[in-house]
Write an enzyme that holds these catalytic residues in place. Sequence first.
Site, PDB file in Angstrom:
ATOM      1  N   TYR A   1      51.544 -12.652  35.904  1.00  0.00           N
ATOM      2  CA  TYR A   1      50.684 -11.635  36.521  1.00  0.00           C
ATOM      3  C   TYR A   1      49.209 -11.919  36.292  1.00  0.00           C
ATOM      4  O   TYR A   1      48.427 -10.995  36.081  1.00  0.00           O
ATOM      5  CB  TYR A   1      51.026 -10.239  35.966  1.00  0.00           C
ATOM      6  CG  TYR A   1      52.430  -9.787  36.301  1.00  0.00           C
ATOM      7  CD1 TYR A   1      52.784  -9.493  37.606  1.00  0.00           C
ATOM      8  CD2 TYR A   1      53.390  -9.666  35.303  1.00  0.00           C
ATOM      9  CE1 TYR A   1      54.065  -9.082  37.925  1.00  0.00           C
ATOM     10  CE2 TYR A   1      54.679  -9.262  35.604  1.00  0.00           C
ATOM     11  CZ  TYR A   1      55.003  -8.969  36.919  1.00  0.00           C
ATOM     12  OH  TYR A   1      56.269  -8.558  37.217  1.00  0.00           O
TER      13      TYR A   1
ATOM     14  N   TYR B   1      61.377   0.097  39.493  1.00  0.00           N
ATOM     15  CA  TYR B   1      61.128  -1.285  39.082  1.00  0.00           C
ATOM     16  C   TYR B   1      62.347  -1.780  38.310  1.00  0.00           C
ATOM     17  O   TYR B   1      62.727  -1.201  37.285  1.00  0.00           O
ATOM     18  CB  TYR B   1      59.874  -1.416  38.200  1.00  0.00           C
ATOM     19  CG  TYR B   1      59.695  -2.841  37.749  1.00  0.00           C
ATOM     20  CD1 TYR B   1      59.283  -3.827  38.655  1.00  0.00           C
ATOM     21  CD2 TYR B   1      60.001  -3.231  36.453  1.00  0.00           C
ATOM     22  CE1 TYR B   1      59.169  -5.150  38.270  1.00  0.00           C
ATOM     23  CE2 TYR B   1      59.892  -4.559  36.057  1.00  0.00           C
ATOM     24  CZ  TYR B   1      59.478  -5.511  36.974  1.00  0.00           C
ATOM     25  OH  TYR B   1      59.380  -6.824  36.590  1.00  0.00           O
TER      26      TYR B   1
ATOM     27  N   ASP C   1      69.583   1.611  34.825  1.00  0.00           N
ATOM     28  CA  ASP C   1      68.763   0.518  34.297  1.00  0.00           C
ATOM     29  C   ASP C   1      68.023   1.064  33.076  1.00  0.00           C
ATOM     30  O   ASP C   1      66.978   1.688  33.191  1.00  0.00           O
ATOM     31  CB  ASP C   1      67.791   0.035  35.377  1.00  0.00           C
ATOM     32  CG  ASP C   1      66.836  -1.034  34.857  1.00  0.00           C
ATOM     33  OD1 ASP C   1      66.859  -1.318  33.636  1.00  0.00           O
ATOM     34  OD2 ASP C   1      66.067  -1.582  35.662  1.00  0.00           O
TER      35      ASP C   1
ATOM     36  N   LYS D   1      64.988  -5.238  26.916  1.00  0.00           N
ATOM     37  CA  LYS D   1      63.741  -5.095  26.147  1.00  0.00           C
ATOM     38  C   LYS D   1      63.896  -4.829  24.640  1.00  0.00           C
ATOM     39  O   LYS D   1      63.730  -5.736  23.842  1.00  0.00           O
ATOM     40  CB  LYS D   1      62.868  -4.021  26.787  1.00  0.00           C
ATOM     41  CG  LYS D   1      62.293  -4.487  28.118  1.00  0.00           C
ATOM     42  CD  LYS D   1      61.100  -3.665  28.535  1.00  0.00           C
ATOM     43  CE  LYS D   1      60.322  -4.333  29.638  1.00  0.00           C
ATOM     44  NZ  LYS D   1      60.778  -3.978  30.993  1.00  0.00           N
TER      45      LYS D   1
HETATM   46  C1  LIG Z   1      61.045  -4.742  32.273  1.00  0.00           C
HETATM   47  C2  LIG Z   1      62.097  -4.141  33.110  1.00  0.00           C
HETATM   48  C3  LIG Z   1      63.015  -4.940  33.805  1.00  0.00           C
HETATM   49  C4  LIG Z   1      62.920  -6.434  33.842  1.00  0.00           C
HETATM   50  O1  LIG Z   1      63.101  -6.994  32.587  1.00  0.00           O
HETATM   51  P1  LIG Z   1      62.622  -8.518  32.328  1.00  0.00           P
HETATM   52  O2  LIG Z   1      63.098  -8.809  30.952  1.00  0.00           O
HETATM   53  O3  LIG Z   1      61.134  -8.499  32.447  1.00  0.00           O
HETATM   54  O4  LIG Z   1      63.257  -9.367  33.355  1.00  0.00           O
HETATM   55  C5  LIG Z   1      64.022  -4.306  34.507  1.00  0.00           C
HETATM   56  N1  LIG Z   1      64.113  -2.977  34.531  1.00  0.00           N
HETATM   57  C6  LIG Z   1      63.251  -2.164  33.878  1.00  0.00           C
HETATM   58  C7  LIG Z   1      63.442  -0.695  33.931  1.00  0.00           C
HETATM   59  C8  LIG Z   1      62.204  -2.726  33.160  1.00  0.00           C
HETATM   60  O5  LIG Z   1      61.321  -1.927  32.545  1.00  0.00           O
END
Ligand SMILES: *Cc1c(COP(=O)(O)O)cnc(C)c1O
Length: 445
Positions: free
Chosen positions: A17, A150, A246, A275
């Site tokens: 980015y 996202y 997610d 994460k």
């Molecule tokens: C950061 C994030 C992703 C992507 O994770 P990466 O490890 O960066 O590929 C997917 N979903 C959510 C909700 C996120 O915050």
Amino acid sequence: MPSEISRLDQAYVWRPYTSSEDHEKQTMVFVGAHGCKVQLEDGRELYDATGSWWTNNLGYAHPRLQNALIRQTQTMPHIALAGGTHRVASELAEELIATAPKGDARRLARVFYSDNGSTSVEVAMKMAVQYWAQNGQEKRIHFLALPGSYHGDTLGAMSVSAMDFSVCFTPLLFQTHRQKEIVDPAQWDAAFESLIEELHARKDELAGVIVEPIVQGAAGMRMYPESLLRRLRLACDETDTFLIADEVFTGVGRTGPLWACERAGVVPDLLCASKGLTGGNLPFAATLATDRIYEGFRGNMRRALLHGHTYTGNPLGAAVALETLRTLREDDVLEGIPEREVLLREAFEGVVRSEAGRRAGAQRARTCGMIAALDLGDGGYYSGRGWQVHEFALQKGLLLRPLGDTLYFVPPLNIEVSDLQAMLTLFEGAIADFAAHLAKEAATR
Ligand SMILES: *Cc1c(COP(=O)(O)O)cnc(C)c1O
């Protein structure tokens, strides 16, 4: 004079980015991280409110996680999880299933490993599509998502993400139905209503609905009522469509309970975690699936899930993830969140009420577990206001990194209360400096 590290970075690295022009600007050089602080090469030490892209939920350099990593390095750093298995992948799966959201209607029962948040989402979507394909409903290949969603940067994950992040890739993405962008939080009801309507209308072609439960991170820490997630769960039941949660950002304690779905009493059909799963130490991810979905892959090799990464179930990542979950449990980390959430809420609401906050345009203070956020107006992702406050905060010793005009804190879940208070004081100071700067600007205009 740029340091040797900066020189090499500017000569050879391509950072995420960051435009090639922006890359030529002086950037921070991190040389160490401990607890809730990071050290820079120029000798400065900063409190970190961002947790390295929201991963650092037990503090940097946590001794238990370090020791787990060292032990595993000495035993077996890597072995393919194909044609064989190993201890930490098995024990971690047991721990994940034991602590997954629970309810009467369904049970998350299986764990598939990958390397990052985006792949955990890709895996969930492929599981859904392949499940329907080999269980008599091959037309069910589409997904629904929320506005502002996202879910990652790979092409499949981008297809279910809001378009802001991916304009030129649009022709490559598969079609995902999404309502108009919402700005006003009062419109959440309408957004879910429309999503549920679409769900009923197109159920025969839908593989699943994907959402960030309760909090949309990248869209600007936007929070919606738990009751809406329950309504969506109900609609997914009525239409027999998979709900994909997610929890890449919201999971592993970030919103208070271990999983944000628990806040709503909802059990998804598929759950994505990454994460914070390794406490921010290693790239690692897990996709949890129900018994029903797993059973849909019974049969010969042709019915196996067609997915796997070289580092799927990597023992180093699995060992640290296991130790992260055990540390959360054994140190009663989640029990300490409500006390810290009150501090976050009072400080963020206080900023919005304050004279300086008002002059800075601060509004919409909100918290959810160890997430606090406010907006500086309605400028959106590319607004410059947040970055101005970021600069003032840096001068005070606080690392913020805003999302456009959204300023937020995602500190370690176990941060010392005194450290949190110190960070919030710096934050208030940065807002005051920004307000004073605006006032000076207005006076000279
Ligand atoms: C950061 C994030 C992703 C992507 O994770 P990466 O490890 O960066 O590929 C997917 N979903 C959510 C909700 C996120 O915050």
